[in-house]
Design an enzyme around this catalytic site. Structure first.
Site, PDB file in Angstrom:
ATOM      1  N   TYR A 146      -5.182  13.736  -0.904  1.00  0.00           N
ATOM      2  CA  TYR A 146      -6.463  13.062  -0.678  1.00  0.00           C
ATOM      3  C   TYR A 146      -7.644  14.016  -0.853  1.00  0.00           C
ATOM      4  CZ  TYR A 146      -5.118   8.431   1.035  1.00  0.00           C
ATOM      5  OH  TYR A 146      -4.671   7.141   1.138  1.00  0.00           O
ATOM      6  N   LYS A 197       9.131  14.885   0.516  1.00  0.00           N
ATOM      7  CA  LYS A 197       9.909  14.827  -0.727  1.00  0.00           C
ATOM      8  C   LYS A 197      10.359  16.252  -1.037  1.00  0.00           C
ATOM      9  CE  LYS A 197      10.704  12.023  -3.620  1.00  0.00           C
ATOM     10  NZ  LYS A 197      12.015  11.320  -3.855  1.00  0.00           N
ATOM     11  N   ASP A 229      11.049   8.173   0.053  1.00  0.00           N
ATOM     12  CA  ASP A 229      11.542   6.920  -0.541  1.00  0.00           C
ATOM     13  C   ASP A 229      12.628   6.297   0.347  1.00  0.00           C
ATOM     14  OD1 ASP A 229      13.138   9.114  -1.168  1.00  0.00           O
ATOM     15  OD2 ASP A 229      13.701   8.382  -3.154  1.00  0.00           O
ATOM     16  N   ASP A 253      -0.045   7.024   4.442  1.00  0.00           N
ATOM     17  CA  ASP A 253      -0.846   5.859   4.062  1.00  0.00           C
ATOM     18  C   ASP A 253       0.085   4.710   3.688  1.00  0.00           C
ATOM     19  OD1 ASP A 253      -3.173   4.375   3.292  1.00  0.00           O
ATOM     20  OD2 ASP A 253      -2.680   4.829   1.197  1.00  0.00           O
ATOM     21  N   ASP A 257       1.471   1.230   6.163  1.00  0.00           N
ATOM     22  CA  ASP A 257       1.256  -0.164   5.761  1.00  0.00           C
ATOM     23  C   ASP A 257       2.569  -0.938   5.794  1.00  0.00           C
ATOM     24  OD1 ASP A 257      -1.475  -0.039   5.372  1.00  0.00           O
ATOM     25  OD2 ASP A 257      -1.405  -0.919   3.359  1.00  0.00           O
TER      26      ASP A 257
HETATM   27  C1  IPM Z   1      -6.167   3.746   5.406  1.00  0.00           C
HETATM   28  C2  IPM Z   1      -6.901   3.243   4.203  1.00  0.00           C
HETATM   29  C3  IPM Z   1      -7.744   4.373   3.657  1.00  0.00           C
HETATM   30  C4  IPM Z   1      -6.819   5.449   3.145  1.00  0.00           C
HETATM   31  C5  IPM Z   1      -8.783   3.969   2.599  1.00  0.00           C
HETATM   32  C6  IPM Z   1      -9.699   2.882   3.106  1.00  0.00           C
HETATM   33  C7  IPM Z   1      -9.573   5.158   2.132  1.00  0.00           C
HETATM   34  O1  IPM Z   1      -6.006   2.722   3.261  1.00  0.00           O
HETATM   35  O2  IPM Z   1      -6.831   4.209   6.347  1.00  0.00           O
HETATM   36  O3  IPM Z   1      -4.946   3.675   5.409  1.00  0.00           O
HETATM   37  O4  IPM Z   1      -6.327   5.385   2.000  1.00  0.00           O
HETATM   38  O5  IPM Z   1      -6.583   6.386   3.897  1.00  0.00           O
HETATM   39 MG    MG Z   2      -4.017   2.658   3.906  1.00  0.00          MG
END
Ligand code: IPM
Ligand code: MG
Length: 370
Positions: A146, A197, A229, A253, A257
């Protein structure tokens, strides 16, 4: 004067889409606890994301970044929307959030994925796989690909160009987040799964070696390692095997999710982004819901405020030294759900769907009872 009687300085950054709506409702909860804890909360507010781009041409101004650094905590709504999608990367709404993470050095991002009994049916997995699910993903938040340099796009000539990012970690950056994971694991299931990884990437092998070394300082906590993975697969296959997962910025990240969706309730998941503790045990912190700005439902009063309310709960726990208040808020949210309060995103068949405000009313009401 003890810390508890000093005013608590909370910077509120509502952002875009449903951000302002869920923040406004959460501030009602903040005011309730202000009374109960007998501690003044000084709330200031500023623009971030698309709202800041529209007003100042930047996703966050230097003034706002300075306010965040001076605050005891930041409560963040959400950023982004179609209107700003064509901005160059450094000027997109998301860049405001990334700058805050970096400037405030918020290296430990706590993302709990909890399956509420009332919402088991909303998961994409069968109930027996998610009932009682309680995972904490700890994502490194200030380094890795990032922020790694160099990054860019170059012209190679002959009509060919090349884009690149850099995945890089220092030993300090890995060690501090892994240590945070072990410390936190001690307060819960005492199991840490470190995800990398190591079979492909230099940074992966490096990460694993450091996690192993740090783990030796925590003989009471079980350490395991997993490739990223495989971790994605295991989260779908048998999610309850995990307690604390610690991983880098990009894997965190993605995996957070995936874990969030297992719970069937993205609208309920809070997060905390924490810096290092100073000599008085205070740390910089930013609290935000895991969900995004949901522009499609913005302005209609139907968004789910619970993720932001629970993010304030994490603020009570980690920044306001009020774990009992945090427990009560968690319990009130559960009771509101158990009593049938549902916003549209978590509506189960036959449920009466309530507005953002009515959901908050339900939580405030249940707070009387816990
Ligand atoms: C998160 C989001 C952010 C990220 C975006 C909004 C920059 O997806 O906080 O998970 O990628 O970190
Ligand atoms: Mg995210």
């Amino acid at each position: 004067m003890g810390a508890a009687s000093e005013p608590f300085r909370l910077l509120v950054l509502p952002g875009d889409g449903i951000g302002p709506e869920v923040i406004a409702e959460t501030l009602r909860v903040v005011r309730r606890f202000e009374g109960e804890l007998g501690r003044t909360v000084e709330v200031s507010e500023a623009l971030v994301g698309g709202a800041a781009i529209d007003a100042h041409g930047l996703p966050i101004t230097d003034e706002t970044a300075a306010l965040a650094l001076a605050a005891d905590a930041v409560l963040f709504g959400a950023v982004g929307g179609e209107a700003w999608d064509r901005q160059p990367i450094a000027l997109r709404p998301e860049a405001g959030l990334l700058r805050l993470r970096k400037d405030m050095d918020l290296f430990a991002n706590l993302r709990p994925a909890l399956c509420y009994p009332e919402l088991v049916a909303a998961s994409s997995l069968r109930p027996e796989f998610v009932e009682g699910l309680d995972i904490l993903i700890i994502r490194e938040l200030t380094a890795g690909v990032y922020f790694g340099e160099p990054r860019g796009v170059e012209d190679l000539g002959g009509g060919v160009s090349r884009a690149y990012d850099t995945q890089a970690y220092t030993s300090v950056e890995v060690e501090r987040v892994v240590r945070a994971a072990f410390d936190i694991a001690r307060g819960r299931g005492r199991r840490v799964c470190s995800v990398d990884k190591a079979n492909v990437m230099q940074t992966g092998a490096f990460w694993r070696a450091i996690a192993t070394r740090v783990g030796a300082d925590y003989p009471d906590v079980e350490l395991s390692h997993m490739y990223a993975d495989n971790c994605a697969m295991q989260l779908m296959r048998r999610p309850k095997q995990f307690d604390v997962v610690v991983t880098d910025n990009l894997f965190g990240d993605i995996l957070s999710d995936a874990a969030a969706m297992l719970t069937g309730s993205l609208g309920l998941l809070p997060s905390a982004s924490l810096g290092a503790a100073d000599s008085q045990g205070r740390r910089k912190a930013l609290y935000e819901p895991v969900h995004g700005s949901a522009p499609d439902i913005a302005g209609r009063g139907i968004a789910n405020p619970l993720a932001t309310i629970l993010s304030f709960g994490m603020c009570l726990r980690h920044s306001m030294d009020a774990p009992q208040a945090a427990d009560r808020l968690d319990a009130a949210v559960r009771r509101a759900l158990a009593a049938g309060a549902r916003t549209a995103d978590i509506a189960t068949p036959g449920a009466t769907v309530v507005s953002t405000t009515a959901m908050t009313d339900a939580v405030l009401r249940e707070l009387e009872a816990v």
